[in-house]
Design a protein around this motif. Structure first.
Motif, PDB file in Angstrom:
ATOM      1  N   PHE A 106     -23.175  55.218  14.520  1.00 53.14           N
ATOM      2  CA  PHE A 106     -22.667  54.303  15.202  1.00 53.14           C
ATOM      3  C   PHE A 106     -23.226  52.558  14.842  1.00 53.14           C
ATOM      4  O   PHE A 106     -22.670  51.832  15.247  1.00 53.14           O
ATOM      5  CB  PHE A 106     -23.182  54.541  16.893  1.00 53.14           C
ATOM      6  N   ARG A 107     -24.374  52.730  14.193  1.00 49.02           N
ATOM      7  CA  ARG A 107     -24.895  51.413  13.687  1.00 49.02           C
ATOM      8  C   ARG A 107     -23.676  50.773  12.869  1.00 49.02           C
ATOM      9  O   ARG A 107     -23.404  49.423  12.890  1.00 49.02           O
ATOM     10  CB  ARG A 107     -25.998  51.486  12.817  1.00 49.02           C
ATOM     11  N   VAL A 108     -23.159  51.684  12.194  1.00 49.81           N
ATOM     12  CA  VAL A 108     -22.200  51.084  10.999  1.00 49.81           C
ATOM     13  C   VAL A 108     -20.681  50.673  11.802  1.00 49.81           C
ATOM     14  O   VAL A 108     -20.064  49.654  11.723  1.00 49.81           O
ATOM     15  CB  VAL A 108     -21.707  52.044   9.916  1.00 49.81           C
ATOM     16  N   GLN A 109     -20.555  51.557  12.830  1.00 49.66           N
ATOM     17  CA  GLN A 109     -19.146  51.236  13.527  1.00 49.66           C
ATOM     18  C   GLN A 109     -19.251  49.914  14.318  1.00 49.66           C
ATOM     19  O   GLN A 109     -18.414  48.988  14.387  1.00 49.66           O
ATOM     20  CB  GLN A 109     -19.108  52.251  14.457  1.00 49.66           C
ATOM     21  N   PHE A 110     -20.571  49.673  14.993  1.00 53.51           N
ATOM     22  CA  PHE A 110     -20.703  48.369  15.819  1.00 53.51           C
ATOM     23  C   PHE A 110     -20.710  47.360  14.919  1.00 53.51           C
ATOM     24  O   PHE A 110     -20.242  45.970  15.166  1.00 53.51           O
ATOM     25  CB  PHE A 110     -22.043  48.380  16.464  1.00 53.51           C
ATOM     26  N   ILE A 159     -15.674  51.066  20.709  1.00 50.29           N
ATOM     27  CA  ILE A 159     -17.184  50.767  20.259  1.00 50.29           C
ATOM     28  C   ILE A 159     -17.872  49.912  21.120  1.00 50.29           C
ATOM     29  O   ILE A 159     -19.095  50.060  21.553  1.00 50.29           O
ATOM     30  CB  ILE A 159     -16.834  50.078  18.659  1.00 50.29           C
ATOM     31  N   LEU A 160     -17.217  48.488  21.594  1.00 44.55           N
ATOM     32  CA  LEU A 160     -17.803  47.748  22.484  1.00 44.55           C
ATOM     33  C   LEU A 160     -18.362  48.502  23.619  1.00 44.55           C
ATOM     34  O   LEU A 160     -19.263  48.402  24.367  1.00 44.55           O
ATOM     35  CB  LEU A 160     -17.147  46.650  22.601  1.00 44.55           C
ATOM     36  N   ALA A 199     -14.435  51.306   8.386  1.00 40.96           N
ATOM     37  CA  ALA A 199     -15.731  51.234   8.718  1.00 40.96           C
ATOM     38  C   ALA A 199     -16.025  51.472  10.295  1.00 40.96           C
ATOM     39  O   ALA A 199     -17.092  52.048  10.582  1.00 40.96           O
ATOM     40  CB  ALA A 199     -16.503  50.073   7.945  1.00 40.96           C
ATOM     41  N   MET A 200     -15.114  51.044  11.000  1.00 41.48           N
ATOM     42  CA  MET A 200     -15.268  51.351  12.369  1.00 41.48           C
ATOM     43  C   MET A 200     -15.389  52.821  12.888  1.00 41.48           C
ATOM     44  O   MET A 200     -15.443  53.323  13.686  1.00 41.48           O
ATOM     45  CB  MET A 200     -13.878  50.616  13.129  1.00 41.48           C
ATOM     46  N   ALA A 226     -25.018  41.993  22.726  1.00 41.28           N
ATOM     47  CA  ALA A 226     -23.929  41.442  21.815  1.00 41.28           C
ATOM     48  C   ALA A 226     -22.586  42.030  22.139  1.00 41.28           C
ATOM     49  O   ALA A 226     -21.516  41.332  21.856  1.00 41.28           O
ATOM     50  CB  ALA A 226     -24.256  42.032  20.525  1.00 41.28           C
ATOM     51  N   ALA A 227     -22.421  43.375  22.835  1.00 39.55           N
ATOM     52  CA  ALA A 227     -21.051  43.718  23.286  1.00 39.55           C
ATOM     53  C   ALA A 227     -20.628  42.982  24.150  1.00 39.55           C
ATOM     54  O   ALA A 227     -19.393  42.656  24.484  1.00 39.55           O
ATOM     55  CB  ALA A 227     -21.308  45.350  23.653  1.00 39.55           C
ATOM     56  N   GLY A 228     -21.542  42.595  25.272  1.00 41.96           N
ATOM     57  CA  GLY A 228     -21.054  41.916  26.334  1.00 41.96           C
ATOM     58  C   GLY A 228     -20.571  40.337  25.970  1.00 41.96           C
ATOM     59  O   GLY A 228     -19.591  39.867  26.413  1.00 41.96           O
ATOM     60  N   PHE A 229     -21.086  39.947  24.779  1.00 45.29           N
ATOM     61  CA  PHE A 229     -20.824  38.643  24.141  1.00 45.29           C
ATOM     62  C   PHE A 229     -19.265  38.809  23.905  1.00 45.29           C
ATOM     63  O   PHE A 229     -18.674  38.021  23.865  1.00 45.29           O
ATOM     64  CB  PHE A 229     -21.798  38.268  23.240  1.00 45.29           C
TER      65      PHE A 229
END
Length: 748
Positions: free
Chosen positions: A431-435, A459-460, A425-426, A606-609
């Protein structure tokens, strides 16, 4: 088309035009000027029409004469008269319904002509569905041959809106002759009544369902076969319904009702699964309404206890109908895990679709989400696999959310030599699904590296600096033609990129993380088409990018064979219009609405987290975040990401990362809390990786500490100074600067 005016009247009128002079509007009022030009246009009529029927006659004539200005004038006058339904129906009977549609499609007469069409449709709907009228026509079906034939003609002209009342009457009819007469009349009404008959299969009344099934059998359309399988073999269906459905199938499939015994349930579940999958993939070819945006779906309205029609978006209709077929297949074959996956995926997709892209997946009792939780992680994983093999981004996102809650680490392992569906799925072309897939992997917190772990970081990284722009790549060895195709991608909202060889195109796609579509000309060289596609699909960085091959019609069979071997391969004809249509049709199943600025900010946060989670949890051996250094440094300026970005920079073992932390820590123009976090991470970085700063940068830290006011920032900078391991003499100086303890005074 029948017209009421004679040629003589036209000629005489043309020789005696009637012109009415009006006051001129202001020159700066273009709308008034345009209207005045219509009003001043001479009419060929001897006398101006005075009543609504005459006005509509005039509209029709002006349409024939190609006088749109006059036609519009008379349409507006007609609407101003506010004719009642009876008058509008007289117009319809006189000229036919097609004239109203013709007028509404003429842009020169809009929006007035559309309003007139809506008035006619509503008037006819009310008239056609009038119970008293329907009862009279039904009674005439058992009258004289002439009465019967007239009634059938009127019912056929009434169309599908007559079916709800007819089904009610026929299902309650005690006279067999009357029942047979109504069924016969419905068969004479033709294929137009199939949609409401299919909707009637949902009726709670056995008699209504049986009549609908019998009529469908006589109509004989192969398209209705899937709708009859469950009625024929469902264990919960009454005996009469099962018998009628098998006879209907025999009429359609064997052309002989006596061969009903030859109809078996073998393959029924598979056929239901097949058509449900077509709806799940949003590939069903719905007949669109006049608005071009909705389709009509008939079903049983439980609240009204009546057969009704809804105008729905095709996706909504497909998710409803597909769910019904999947549920029926599951009842016929409850042991099939693939059917379980299909039904769960459809229900999750439907809940997500109704909630909308800007809302989360509905949760709580009775929702597909909570049912998926109860069904367990393996069922959810199979549903994700099905959603990837039969691309549906809504279902993929929903199942990833479920797996983030109940999944487990072993589900990240390869299965039968293939990557886990979560890992696959990545690389999904959205990109919504990838993330969502990357977030799910991080929630499962793998303890060691695995194939595809590098995709997490890319992705992040993209989520941190995603501007929302879509990139499209055109690969064509003919540079001019490639530039044209890249330009067409730009017209469709994608920032265009171009490559002249398959090899260069692959390198470009592999080096970027934001390409959403690759179009390749069939005659591409160095590499050829086959080798280019093989390499794009073999590399984890490009395996999920949709590919469209374009060229002449003759190469479509070859592209179809390639599409059988590799996922997400489509074909488009050369030519501007055909190319655009091919791209839009192919991408419509894979794309989702663009994210809003708020959603993009939330995703970056969220990516930063997750970057901070990787760094703080000592997971850098599993996920090497070094490649994200530049993006993390840029994200420091984002208030929602800055602190987490600094934590992640503190885990990257490079001199540049240490220098960037130092730069922020000593910068007097930065926010004080940001400088404090940077200083603490700098101290941690130095402790872990040693001093990688130049002497001048070390001195800047010393000066920054000395100049900082008392408080958390000065303390954080002190930790950096201490981590620099000052020489013994400097330690002595620092210790001597600390005063000896004073004897506390009373009260301290």
């Amino acid at each position: 088309m029948y017209r009421r005016f004679t040629v003589l009247a036209v000629l005489v009128g043309a020789l005696s035009p009637s012109i009415e002079l009006r006051a001129q509007p202001p020159a700066d009022d273009p709308n008034a000027v345009a209207q005045n030009s219509i009003d001043l246009e001479p009419s060929p009529l001897l006398t101006e029409p005075q009543d609504p029927e005459a006005l509509f006659d005039a509209v029709v004539l002006m349409l024939d004469l190609d006088r749109p200005g006059l036609a519009l004038r008379y349409v507006k006058q007609l609407l101003a008269e506010e004719p009642d339904d009876a008058t509008i129906l007289k117009m319809r009977d006189k000229h036919g319904p097609a004239v109203f549609l013709e007028l509404s499609n003429d842009e020169r007469l809009q929006p007035a002509s559309i309003t007139l069409l809506d008035r006619m449709n509503e008037a006819f709907r009310q008239y056609a569905a009038d119970p008293a009228r329907m009862d009279r026509l039904v009674r005439n079906l058992t009258g004289t041959p002439q009465e019967r034939e007239v009634a059938i003609i009127q019912l056929r002209n009434t169309g599908k809106v007559a079916i709800p009342r007819m089904l009610t009457l026929v299902s309650t009819a005690k006279d067999t002759a009357q029942r047979d007469a109504m069924v016969y009349a419905m068969t004479r009404m033709g294929a137009q009544i199939i949609p409401p008959l299919l909707g009637a299969l949902e009726a709670p009344d056995e008699g209504t369902r049986t009549v609908a099934i019998d009529t469908l059998g006589w109509l004989g359309s192969l398209d209705t076969v899937p709708w009859l399988w469950y009625s024929a073999f469902g264990s919960d269906q009454p005996t009469g319904v099962r018998q009628s459905a098998r006879q209907a199938l025999a009429r359609i499939l064997r052309d002989d009702v006596k061969r009903a015994g030859d109809i078996s349930s073998y393959g029924a579940a598979s056929q239901l699964q097949k058509i449900a999958t077509t709806h799940f993939r949003l590939e069903y070819n719905w007949k669109m309404n006049e608005d071009g945006a909705t389709t009509e779906l008939w079903s049983w309205d439980a609240q009204k206890n009546a057969l009704s029609a809804w105008n729905l978006a095709p996706e909504t209709a497909s998710l409803i109908v597909g769910s019904r077929f999947a549920r029926q297949a599951l009842t016929l074959a409850p042991e099939r895990e693939e059917v379980q996956s299909l039904y769960l995926s459809l229900r999750l997709a439907f809940d997500a679709h109704i909630a909308g892209w800007n809302a989360g997946l509905p949760t709580g009792p009775g929702t597909a989400h909570d049912l998926a939780l109860l069904a367990g992680p393996e069922t959810a994983l199979r549903a994700l696999k099905y959603s990837l093999q039969n691309p549906n981004p809504s279902a993929a996102l929903a199942t990833l959310q479920v797996l983030g809650q109940i999944g487990n680490r072993p589900q990240l392992r390869e299965q039968s030599g293939q990557a886990s569906p979560i890992i696959q799925a990545m690389s999904y072309p959205n990109f919504r699904v990838q993330f969502a897939a990357a977030s799910t992997v991080l929630q499962l917190d793998p303890e060691k590296s695995f194939r595809g772990a590098s995709r997490i970081v890319s992705i992040l990284t993209r989520a941190l600096n995603d501007s929302g722009s879509r990139q499209g790549l055109a690969i064509d060895s003919n540079q001019d033609r490639g530039a044209t195709m890249a330009g067409l991608l730009s017209e469709m909202g994608m920032a265009p990129l171009q490559a002249t060889t398959g090899q260069d195109g692959f390198k470009l796609a592999a080096d970027r993380s934001d390409i959403e579509l690759i179009v390749i000309h069939a005659a591409v060289v160095r590499w050829g088409l086959g080798q280019t596609i093989v390499n794009l699909r073999a590399d984890a960085r490009t395996s999920g990018i949709p590919i469209i091959v374009y060229g002449p019609q003759s190469i479509e069979p070859s592209v179809a064979r390639i599409a059988d071997q590799f996922p997400m391969i489509g074909f488009a004809l050369n030519g501007e219009t055909s190319f655009k249509q091919g791209v839009r049709t192919f991408m419509s199943r894979l794309s989702t609405p663009p994210v809003s600025e708020k959603q993009r900010a939330e995703r970056a946060s969220a990516a930063g987290f997750w970057f901070a989670h990787i760094a703080g949890g000592r997971r850098t051996d599993t996920f090497n975040i070094d490649a994200a250094e530049d993006a993390l440094f840029d994200a420091v300026n984002d208030p929602g990401v800055g602190e987490n970005a600094l934590i992640a920079l503190g885990a990257i073992a490079t001199a540049t990362s240490q220098e960037r932390l130092q730069e922020i820590a000593v910068s007097e123009v930065r926010d004080e809390s940001l400088r404090e976090t940077a200083a603490l991470q700098l101290a941690f970085h130095i402790q872990r990786y040693g001093v990688l700063l130049s002497d001048s940068r070390v001195q800047e830290v010393q000066l920054g500490w000395q100049g900082a006011p008392a408080g958390p920032l000065k303390t954080a900078l002190a930790s950096v100074v201490g981590s620099l391991k000052p020489p013994s003499q400097r330690v002595t100086e620092l210790l001597q600067s600390l005063p000896v303890p004073a004897i506390p005074t009373a009260g301290e």
